[in-house]
Design a protein around this motif. Sequence first.
Motif, short mmCIF file in Angstrom:
data_model
loop_
_atom_site.label_atom_id
_atom_site.label_comp_id
_atom_site.label_asym_id
_atom_site.label_seq_id
_atom_site.Cartn_x
_atom_site.Cartn_y
_atom_site.Cartn_z
N CYS A 64 10.00 -3.29 -3.70
CA CYS A 64 9.21 -3.27 -2.46
C CYS A 64 8.19 -2.14 -2.49
O CYS A 64 7.04 -2.31 -2.07
CB CYS A 64 10.12 -3.13 -1.25
N TYR A 65 8.61 -0.98 -2.97
CA TYR A 65 7.72 0.18 -3.13
C TYR A 65 6.53 -0.20 -4.02
O TYR A 65 5.37 0.03 -3.67
CB TYR A 65 8.53 1.33 -3.72
N LEU A 66 6.83 -0.84 -5.16
CA LEU A 66 5.77 -1.26 -6.09
C LEU A 66 4.87 -2.33 -5.48
O LEU A 66 3.65 -2.32 -5.69
CB LEU A 66 6.39 -1.74 -7.40
N ALA A 67 5.45 -3.25 -4.71
CA ALA A 67 4.66 -4.30 -4.07
C ALA A 67 3.69 -3.70 -3.04
O ALA A 67 2.54 -4.15 -2.94
CB ALA A 67 5.57 -5.33 -3.41
N LEU A 68 4.13 -2.69 -2.29
CA LEU A 68 3.22 -2.03 -1.35
C LEU A 68 2.05 -1.39 -2.07
O LEU A 68 0.89 -1.48 -1.62
CB LEU A 68 3.97 -0.97 -0.54
N PHE A 92 -1.96 -2.31 -1.61
CA PHE A 92 -2.98 -1.27 -1.45
C PHE A 92 -4.03 -1.39 -2.55
O PHE A 92 -5.24 -1.34 -2.29
CB PHE A 92 -2.32 0.12 -1.48
N THR A 93 -3.59 -1.58 -3.78
CA THR A 93 -4.50 -1.64 -4.92
C THR A 93 -5.38 -2.88 -4.86
O THR A 93 -6.56 -2.83 -5.23
CB THR A 93 -3.71 -1.57 -6.23
N ILE A 151 -2.44 -6.27 -10.81
CA ILE A 151 -1.55 -7.17 -11.54
C ILE A 151 -0.32 -6.41 -12.04
O ILE A 151 0.82 -6.89 -11.93
CB ILE A 151 -2.30 -7.87 -12.69
N LEU A 152 -0.54 -5.21 -12.57
CA LEU A 152 0.56 -4.39 -13.07
C LEU A 152 1.59 -4.12 -11.98
O LEU A 152 2.80 -4.30 -12.19
CB LEU A 152 0.02 -3.07 -13.64
N PHE A 153 1.13 -3.69 -10.81
CA PHE A 153 2.07 -3.39 -9.72
C PHE A 153 2.87 -4.64 -9.34
O PHE A 153 4.09 -4.56 -9.12
CB PHE A 153 1.35 -2.84 -8.49
#
Length: 185
Positions: free
Chosen positions: A102-106, A110-111, A134-136
């Motif tokens: 979830c942290y990475l998805a947020l 943002f990105t 894409i990486l996130f």
Amino acid sequence: MENKLANPAPLGLLGFGMTTILLNIHNLGFFPVSAVIISMGIFYGGLAQIIAGILSYKNGKTFAGTAFTSYGFFWLTLVGIWLFPNTGFEMAGTTPAPFFGCYLALWGIFTAFMWWGTWGGSKVQQFVFLSLTILFFVLAIEKITGIESLAPIAGGIGVICGSSAFYLAVAELLEEQKNKRVLPY
């Protein structure tokens, strides 16, 4: 006498690019997370980008200031997520993988908005933000679903993303140093 500030973007881009490359060499499975990645995350990916961001704000560059300070603090929070569970504080336990996702998805959301902000600008800058988006999301899906085979795919994307930021930094540095565009961006 005019007090002209230098362009802080190459510093921020190098802090982001080099740290991203190293972390994603890990994601490719070549090395474990170690003091190399943690130190780069704190000092170059973290503090150097924050400094570049503050200087960008001072230069009136809101987009660059927001990008560099945000991703600088991303690196510091990432290192915190790794290190805080070892502090003995009860609330600083290990983050469950889906919550880390979830942290990475947020950060991916943002990105994606930051990528939108690059439209109409440098093609390399657009690529940096698109590949980071894409990486996130690949990393988020990997953590949320537990599909570990996505980690090396993310690693490849991350090395390419970090390398593109490194390239953009060098292109901007050389252009300023030589007073002409040396590398296309």
